[in-house]
Every structure is written in C-alpha cells, then in structure tokens.
Design an enzyme around this catalytic site. Structure first.
Site, PDB file in Angstrom:
ATOM      1  N   ASN A  41      -2.395   8.083 -57.083  1.00 52.37           N
ATOM      2  CA  ASN A  41      -1.575   9.083 -57.784  1.00 52.37           C
ATOM      3  C   ASN A  41      -0.097   8.933 -57.445  1.00 52.37           C
ATOM      4  O   ASN A  41       0.768   9.077 -58.315  1.00 52.37           O
ATOM      5  CB  ASN A  41      -2.062  10.496 -57.453  1.00 52.37           C
ATOM      6  N   HIS A  53      -6.430  17.994 -58.074  1.00 51.63           N
ATOM      7  CA  HIS A  53      -7.808  18.165 -57.590  1.00 51.63           C
ATOM      8  C   HIS A  53      -8.781  17.594 -58.623  1.00 51.63           C
ATOM      9  O   HIS A  53      -8.611  17.823 -59.824  1.00 51.63           O
ATOM     10  CB  HIS A  53      -8.082  19.661 -57.362  1.00 51.63           C
TER      11      HIS A  53
END
Ligand code: GRF
Length: 208
Positions: free
Chosen positions: A32, A127
């Site tokens: 990420n 998440h």
C-alpha cells in the site's frame, strides 16, 4: 465478477492544487505504501510522502522506501515501555518532517490518543474487510469462515477503537468458490491499492 468502489470518484475529479504532506506507518510488505508512492509518481495524486515509519526491523517496506528514495525511520515497538511512548516518538518524527496527514498502511500496532490528539481527524487506516464487519486481525480469514459472499476493503478515519471511525471509501470484492485466504487477500489488495490512492486524493481535494 468485478469489484465495486464507492464512492465512485475519479482521480481526475479530485485534482488538488496544494500537495498534501503525508507520513506513512507500515509494519509489513508495504504494497500500500508503494501504491501511494506510485500514485504520486504517476501524477494521480498531488502529495508527498515526507517520511515512512516502520516498527519491524525485517519489514520489506524498508527496501521499498529505499528504492523510491523515501526516508524510512525504524521505531521498534520493543524499544518502548508503552504504546503511548511509541506514539510520542512517532509524533515527534512526523512533526519534524512537517507531516499533515498520517496514513496507517498495514500498521499492526494499536495506536493511542497521543497520536490522535497530535493529528486530530487526520489519521487514516486501511483494513481488509467491509467495515464494520470483520474488525481486528485475520479479517480475510474471518470473512471466509463466516461464509459471506462479498467482502472487500475500507479506508477510514481513525478513532480510538480498533478498525473504527468514519468510512471514507470502500471496495466490495466477491468471494469465489475455492478461495483461500491467500487468493482472496490477493484480490482484496488490488482493490486496497486503488482505494488508498483515491482516499488520499479525496482528502486532499476536500482540503483545497
Ligand atoms: C493490508 O491488507 C491492510 O489492509 C492490512 O495490512 C495489510 C498490509 O499490506 N491492514 P501491505 O504491507 O500494504 O502490503
């Protein structure tokens, strides 16, 4: 079967004039983190990663930062007496680098008010589930065990509870016959990278 991102904002719509100054926190592989850095390099995102903080000396995110020429600071949680002390050190590094927004990109530690009070409503987290379902660790396994047909990923503003706070953007990912935690997580991560860049663009756009 494709994923669905909501809100369905295009990066073109979200161009901002002033670059946002980011501080990224990561514990693991850093895909990420890399997606954010590539979004900036590709011109999709008007931002700058001022500094990366990682807590695990073996985290491969460190090498990714080196390759990208981004400063990486190790704050090993084992060297601190409490969560608050670790967060104090994190705040100091971020403030010294002029960070405005904090991005938790796979940060596997619980944070405290020390960080949240230093960056009020300016901490975001990613998440691997459609929150509020499947909070905490092993979110992908939890979804498979629950035998749901759709899961996904969420970027949200962080509050004190784990994996909680206002949702910014989500992507819904269908669970396929025969999915394992690995195959499913891989498809979710493709979506994580898309919504991470969009979430930051959204914040930057709202600020400008
Ligand atoms: C991601 O699945 C993220 O949702 C979770 O931790 C993982 C980090 O992956 N919080 P990476 O280190 O960015 O590849």
């Amino acid at each position: 079967m494709s994923a669905i991102i909501s809100p369905d904002v295009s990066l073109e719509q979200l161009k901002s004039t002033t670059p946002v100054r980011l501080g990224v926190m990561a514990s693991g592989s850093g895909s990420n983190f890399e997606a954010i850095a590539h979004g900036i390099i590709n011109g999709e995102l008007n931002a700058k990663i001022e500094v990366l903080i990682y807590n695990n000396p073996d985290a491969t995110v460190k090498e990714k930062a080196e390759k990208l020429g981004i400063k990486a600071v190790l704050l090993n949680h084992r060297d601190f007496q409490s969560r608050e002390e670790l967060d104090l050190a994190i705040v100091e590094v971020f403030k010294n680098h002029g960070v405005e927004w904090v991005v938790m990109a796979g940060w596997m530690r619980i944070i405290t008010n020390v960080l949240l009070n230093a960056f009020p409503r300016k901490v975001i987290n990613i998440h691997p589930s459609l929150l509020p379902s499947f909070k905490g660790i092993n979110a992908v396994e939890q979804a498979l065990e629950a035998k749901v047909k759709i899961t996904g990923c969420t970027v949200h503003l962080v509050d004190l509870a784990v994996d909680s706070g206002p949702v910014l953007i989500q992507s819904a990912v269908p669970i396929l016959e025969g999915d394992t935690p690995e195959t499913l997580h891989k498809r979710i991560q493709v979506q994580e990278h898309l919504i991470m860049v969009r979430a930051i663009a959204l914040l930057a756009h709202l600020e400008n």
